[in-house]
Design a protein around this motif. Structure first.
Motif, PDB file in Angstrom:
ATOM      1  N   PHE A  78       1.013  -1.213   0.058  1.00 20.92           N
ATOM      2  CA  PHE A  78      -0.114  -0.036  -0.006  1.00 20.92           C
ATOM      3  C   PHE A  78       0.933   1.182  -0.030  1.00 20.92           C
ATOM      4  CE2 PHE A  78      -3.816   2.145   2.484  1.00 20.92           C
ATOM      5  CZ  PHE A  78      -3.967   2.972   1.293  1.00 20.92           C
ATOM      6  N   TYR A 138      -1.759  -6.797   7.431  1.00 16.38           N
ATOM      7  CA  TYR A 138      -2.160  -5.849   6.119  1.00 16.38           C
ATOM      8  C   TYR A 138      -3.070  -4.919   6.718  1.00 16.38           C
ATOM      9  CZ  TYR A 138      -0.423  -9.735   3.053  1.00 16.38           C
ATOM     10  OH  TYR A 138       0.369 -10.322   2.083  1.00 16.38           O
ATOM     11  N   HIS A 170      -5.763  -3.402   5.762  1.00 15.43           N
ATOM     12  CA  HIS A 170      -7.165  -3.374   5.993  1.00 15.43           C
ATOM     13  C   HIS A 170      -7.430  -4.123   7.515  1.00 15.43           C
ATOM     14  CE1 HIS A 170      -6.136  -7.229   3.846  1.00 15.43           C
ATOM     15  NE2 HIS A 170      -6.993  -7.700   4.588  1.00 15.43           N
ATOM     16  N   GLN A 187      -2.676  -3.249  -2.623  1.00 16.68           N
ATOM     17  CA  GLN A 187      -4.023  -2.677  -2.048  1.00 16.68           C
ATOM     18  C   GLN A 187      -4.005  -1.210  -1.718  1.00 16.68           C
ATOM     19  OE1 GLN A 187      -3.555  -4.273   2.285  1.00 16.68           O
ATOM     20  NE2 GLN A 187      -5.885  -4.265   1.383  1.00 16.68           N
ATOM     21  N   PRO A 192      -6.982   0.443   0.266  1.00 16.87           N
ATOM     22  CA  PRO A 192      -8.406   0.268   0.760  1.00 16.87           C
ATOM     23  C   PRO A 192      -9.298   1.610   0.906  1.00 16.87           C
ATOM     24  CG  PRO A 192      -6.821  -0.885   2.165  1.00 16.87           C
ATOM     25  CD  PRO A 192      -6.127  -0.054   1.195  1.00 16.87           C
ATOM     26  N   TRP A 209      -8.514   0.467  -4.608  1.00 17.42           N
ATOM     27  CA  TRP A 209      -7.934  -0.697  -6.002  1.00 17.42           C
ATOM     28  C   TRP A 209      -7.554  -1.796  -5.229  1.00 17.42           C
ATOM     29  CZ3 TRP A 209      -2.876  -1.244  -5.679  1.00 17.42           C
ATOM     30  CH2 TRP A 209      -2.161  -0.103  -5.400  1.00 17.42           C
ATOM     31  N   ARG A 210      -7.382  -2.951  -5.753  1.00 11.43           N
ATOM     32  CA  ARG A 210      -6.423  -3.933  -5.313  1.00 11.43           C
ATOM     33  C   ARG A 210      -5.659  -4.506  -6.583  1.00 11.43           C
ATOM     34  NH1 ARG A 210      -8.654  -2.448  -1.674  1.00 11.43           N
ATOM     35  NH2 ARG A 210      -9.841  -3.061   0.311  1.00 11.43           N
ATOM     36  N   ILE A 247      -7.009 -12.004  -1.396  1.00 14.79           N
ATOM     37  CA  ILE A 247      -8.330 -11.424  -0.903  1.00 14.79           C
ATOM     38  C   ILE A 247      -8.878 -12.106   0.337  1.00 14.79           C
ATOM     39  CG2 ILE A 247     -10.364 -10.529  -1.267  1.00 14.79           C
ATOM     40  CD1 ILE A 247      -9.561  -9.075  -3.960  1.00 14.79           C
ATOM     41  N   ASP A 292      -9.730  -9.800   3.319  1.00 14.34           N
ATOM     42  CA  ASP A 292     -10.136  -8.527   2.838  1.00 14.34           C
ATOM     43  C   ASP A 292     -11.813  -8.783   2.248  1.00 14.34           C
ATOM     44  OD1 ASP A 292     -10.380  -6.152   1.483  1.00 14.34           O
ATOM     45  OD2 ASP A 292      -8.680  -6.420   0.263  1.00 14.34           O
ATOM     46  N   PHE A 318     -12.698  -6.780  -0.716  1.00 18.75           N
ATOM     47  CA  PHE A 318     -12.983  -6.260  -1.955  1.00 18.75           C
ATOM     48  C   PHE A 318     -13.671  -7.266  -2.913  1.00 18.75           C
ATOM     49  CE2 PHE A 318     -11.067  -5.147  -5.891  1.00 18.75           C
ATOM     50  CZ  PHE A 318     -11.144  -3.694  -6.087  1.00 18.75           C
TER      51      PHE A 318
END
Length: 451
Positions: A56, A71, A73, A370, A372, A382-383, A439, A444, A446
């Motif tokens: 990120f 991570y 998120h 990522q 978030p 975006w991822r 993910i 995650d 997403f």
């Protein structure tokens, strides 16, 4: 030091990290504009992780991940978010294994909202300093000649302005700490240590001391191939980069000072040096500036594990193709000191790429990217994924965004995300499936596009 003597002594480890220092901007990584002899020597006597990324590419989330191996998120999901006070960090783990832990410099993990005023004057209480036993730092600062630090607690608390350029002054504090630790170890009263030097440069504003700035003239800067031939873009890129490269050379000089101090204090033979950055800087590539984008200039970071121990006793040298990410820094650092990662850490221990005594084990063949929260140059979360064999795929929820074959197109000039011809449609589907695995693995939420 012989093998038997070293094996009976715990290794020390230090982190040296700049802010917004892209991987491409080092002499050892091929940039013709910058001279970095001290960092280049680290790479020559250590391991240069040429695939390292900032999962990120933004200060706060990266810093949360580097300290916790969680991570974004799951920890620090965006800019000006606070590191949860109850979250254990790498410092807690080192403390539990008998290490002294110390942190000097930029923190940017207390969630201070800079709209309320200048973050460098925000005092971070001791219980929110990540478990470090010694802490001298600041929340954030974008004025390298006017840097305020604080630390201590109660009657021993302090807050003062550094007397000179930030990188120089923080390095001075750091080397005093190393001298103290070296003296204690000579006296037999010392502990092994984990210490961090975190400086703001080469983050903007792009200013540096005169002795390095005078070597960089904007008109002489060689731009990357993907900086478009638009006069205002190239003019800004050259002006910014002239200061940026000067700041990097100043940081390099201070890396040399740290290495000399380690040698003078008798610490060089038993101290790992880990050099890296939190994210890169676009500097006009694709007409963009700063960070938060999944382009190479933004996500690629320098990552070097080095130290004087390169020349004996099972230390590997050279380039590693390992897919190092921000969550991997903490477990790798613990591994350098023979400490296995705790179960709550999410990353991979890559210390086996440096130490023959550590198993390499199962390694990821890709890295998870990522954002978030919408931030900076992109107004949507975006991822993405970047693979060891050189493919990159990035998407928004509901729509693919980027697909590049970095082996053929290292400057990302031809986006194949919506090309139905040849290998691209099948490769997009394959990479999207890999992204879904990341993910799910990381918890995650997403939603990738429907293939």
């Amino acid at each position: 030091m012989n093998r038997s003597k070293e094996s009976s002594v715990k290794s020390n480890v230090i982190w040296i990290l700049g802010d917004q220092h892209r991987a491409q901007a080092l002499g050892c990584n091929g940039d013709p504009n910058v001279s970095t002899p001290n960092i280049d020597n680290l790479a020559a006597m250590g391991v240069n992780f040429v695939n390292a990324v900032s999962g990120f590419p933004l200060c706060c989330p990266f810093r949360g991940s580097m300290l916790t191996s969680r991570y974004p998120h799951n920890c620090v999901p965006g800019h000006e978010y606070q590191l949860p006070p109850e979250q254990r960090t790498i410092a807690n783990e080192f403390n539990d294994h008998g290490y002294h832990t110390a942190y000097f410099g930029k923190w940017h993990l207390d969630g201070y909202q800079e709209k309320l005023g200048r973050a460098s004057h925000h005092i971070i209480p001791p219980d929110r300093r990540g478990g470090f036993k010694q802490w001298v730092g600041y929340e954030n600062n974008n004025s390298q000649w006017d840097c305020w630090v604080h630390g201590g607690e109660g009657e021993s608390a302090f807050h003062y302005r550094l007397p000179g350029y930030e990188t120089d002054e923080l390095t001075n504090l750091f080397t005093v700490y190393l001298e103290d630790m070296g003296q204690k170890q000579k006296e037999g009263s010392g502990e092994p240590f984990f210490a961090v030097l975190s400086v703001q440069p080469p983050h903007n504003p792009y200013i540096s001391p005169e002795e390095t700035r005078k070597r960089h003239i904007p008109a002489n800067v060689q731009l990357r191939t993907n900086v478009p031939a638009i006069p205002k873009v190239q003019e800004k890129a050259r002006l910014d980069l002239s200061g940026y490269y000067a700041m990097i050379e100043n940081l390099d000089w201070n890396v040399g000072k740290i290495r000399r101090t380690l040698s003078e204090c008798g610490l060089a033979d038993n101290t790992h040096i880990v050099f890296f950055s939190d994210h890169g800087d676009m500097h006009g590539s694709h007409g963009q500036y700063l960070k938060t984008l999944p382009y190479e200039e933004s996500i690629r970071v320098p990552f070097i594990i080095s130290g004087e121990t390169a020349f004996y006793n099972g230390r590997k040298t050279g380039k590693s193709q390992a897919m190092m990410n921000h969550v991997d820094i903490a477990p790798t650092t613990l591994g350098l000191c023979g400490i296995d990662k705790p179960g709550w850490m999410e990353g991979t221990d890559f210390s086996g790429h440096r130490l023959s005594s550590r198993d390499v084990g199962e390694q990821p063949d890709s890295a998870f990217l990522q954002s978030p929260t919408a931030r900076g140059n992109v107004d949507k979360p975006w991822r993405g994924i970047v693979t060891k064999d050189g493919w990159k795929y990035v998407c928004f929820e509901g729509c693919s965004w980027m697909l590049f074959n970095l082996k053929e197109d290292p400057y990302e000039l031809v986006n194949q995300a919506h090309n139905p011809q040849g290998v691209y449609a099948s490769k997009r589907k394959e990479l999207q499936e890999q992204l879904v695995e990341w993910i799910h693995k990381t918890g995650d939420r997403f939603q990738v596009p429907v293939s």
